[in-house]
Every structure is written in structure tokens, then in C-alpha cells.
Design a protein around this motif. Sequence first.
Motif, mmCIF file in Angstrom:
data_model
loop_
_atom_site.group_PDB
_atom_site.id
_atom_site.type_symbol
_atom_site.label_atom_id
_atom_site.label_comp_id
_atom_site.label_asym_id
_atom_site.label_seq_id
_atom_site.Cartn_x
_atom_site.Cartn_y
_atom_site.Cartn_z
ATOM 1 N N LEU A 20 3.772 88.724 51.408
ATOM 2 C CA LEU A 20 3.398 89.952 52.084
ATOM 3 C C LEU A 20 3.027 89.656 53.525
ATOM 4 O O LEU A 20 2.416 88.619 53.814
ATOM 5 C CB LEU A 20 2.225 90.624 51.388
ATOM 6 C CG LEU A 20 2.379 90.913 49.892
ATOM 7 C CD1 LEU A 20 1.156 91.662 49.378
ATOM 8 C CD2 LEU A 20 3.655 91.668 49.603
ATOM 9 N N SER A 21 3.390 90.573 54.406
ATOM 10 C CA SER A 21 3.013 90.461 55.812
ATOM 11 C C SER A 21 2.200 91.678 56.226
ATOM 12 O O SER A 21 2.398 92.776 55.699
ATOM 13 C CB SER A 21 4.258 90.373 56.696
ATOM 14 O OG SER A 21 5.005 89.213 56.417
ATOM 15 N N CYS A 22 1.306 91.454 57.148
ATOM 16 C CA CYS A 22 0.486 92.530 57.727
ATOM 17 C C CYS A 22 0.614 92.401 59.239
ATOM 18 O O CYS A 22 0.187 91.392 59.803
ATOM 19 C CB CYS A 22 -0.954 92.365 57.276
ATOM 20 S SG CYS A 22 -2.146 93.434 58.113
ATOM 21 N N THR A 23 1.207 93.409 59.870
ATOM 22 C CA THR A 23 1.440 93.362 61.297
ATOM 23 C C THR A 23 0.509 94.342 62.000
ATOM 24 O O THR A 23 0.473 95.520 61.656
ATOM 25 C CB THR A 23 2.898 93.713 61.621
ATOM 26 O OG1 THR A 23 3.760 92.797 60.930
ATOM 27 C CG2 THR A 23 3.160 93.621 63.115
ATOM 28 N N ALA A 24 -0.237 93.831 62.965
ATOM 29 C CA ALA A 24 -1.251 94.635 63.658
ATOM 30 C C ALA A 24 -0.801 94.991 65.067
ATOM 31 O O ALA A 24 -0.076 94.229 65.722
ATOM 32 C CB ALA A 24 -2.560 93.858 63.727
ATOM 33 N N SER A 25 -1.273 96.137 65.521
ATOM 34 C CA SER A 25 -1.033 96.557 66.899
ATOM 35 C C SER A 25 -2.140 97.515 67.324
ATOM 36 O O SER A 25 -2.794 98.144 66.497
ATOM 37 C CB SER A 25 0.334 97.231 67.049
ATOM 38 O OG SER A 25 0.420 98.382 66.230
ATOM 39 N N GLN A 78 -0.159 88.798 63.108
ATOM 40 C CA GLN A 78 0.210 88.961 61.713
ATOM 41 C C GLN A 78 -0.692 88.150 60.785
ATOM 42 O O GLN A 78 -1.186 87.085 61.154
ATOM 43 C CB GLN A 78 1.663 88.550 61.479
ATOM 44 C CG GLN A 78 2.671 89.488 62.095
ATOM 45 C CD GLN A 78 4.093 89.123 61.705
ATOM 46 O OE1 GLN A 78 4.457 87.951 61.662
ATOM 47 N NE2 GLN A 78 4.907 90.139 61.433
ATOM 48 N N ALA A 79 -0.863 88.704 59.599
ATOM 49 C CA ALA A 79 -1.493 87.983 58.500
ATOM 50 C C ALA A 79 -0.523 88.013 57.324
ATOM 51 O O ALA A 79 0.338 88.900 57.233
ATOM 52 C CB ALA A 79 -2.822 88.620 58.117
#
Length: 116
Positions: A20-25, A78-79
Motif C-alpha cells: 500500500l502507498s500513501c501519497t501526501a500533498s 509517501q508512506a
Amino acid sequence: QVQLVESGGGLVQPGGSLRLSCTASGFTFRSFPVIWYRQAPGNERESVAAITHTGVVMEYLDSVKGRFTISRDNDKNQAYLQMNSLKPEDTAVYYCNARSLFDDYWGQGTQVIVSS
């Protein structure tokens, strides 16, 4: 505009893997600890894994220890949650949370289904 977007969920057979990826902005991601949560139907949301803003792993849910690995890349905002040896009981919606003393950001979740 603050956003956290999870991706990478899907249908996988027992014993399989997903990342799983978590993309922040829209905010200073590198300043925030990140927690992955999950919520299965009929269950309360539970924390699965947590990592500090500098990348130190804080904790894992007992049932995922040795199978899941949390990590982050602050340069990419990203996490990640690497999930191996998946079991049917890992089926849930997985959420990414970035939290500080003053802010609390959540993604919309990504569905993981472990089934044969």
C-alpha cells in the motif's frame, strides 16, 4: 489543498502480498508521523503500524508483526505498508493518517480483500 491518497489495495489470495502507498500533498508531510489503520466490516478501526516523521518505526499491531512493514520516503511525500503472508482476517479498508498536535489528516482508504 491537503490530501492523503492511499493506493495499492485489491484482491489477493491467502499467503500473497500487497504494498500500500500513501501519497501526501498540501502540507509538510516530512513533519508528521504516519499511522496505518484498518477497519473491517462490523469492527472498530484499529491501528496497524506507525512510523515517526524521521522514519523510525514506532509499533505494529501484534497480529501483523513479522508480516507487515511500514516505511516512508519523505522526498517523495509517501508512506508505505508492505503486507506479506496475508490472511483472510487482514481483509479491511486500510487508511493512512498523518497526525500532529494541531492537525489530523486522513485518506479515503483502500480496500484489501484476502480470499481464495
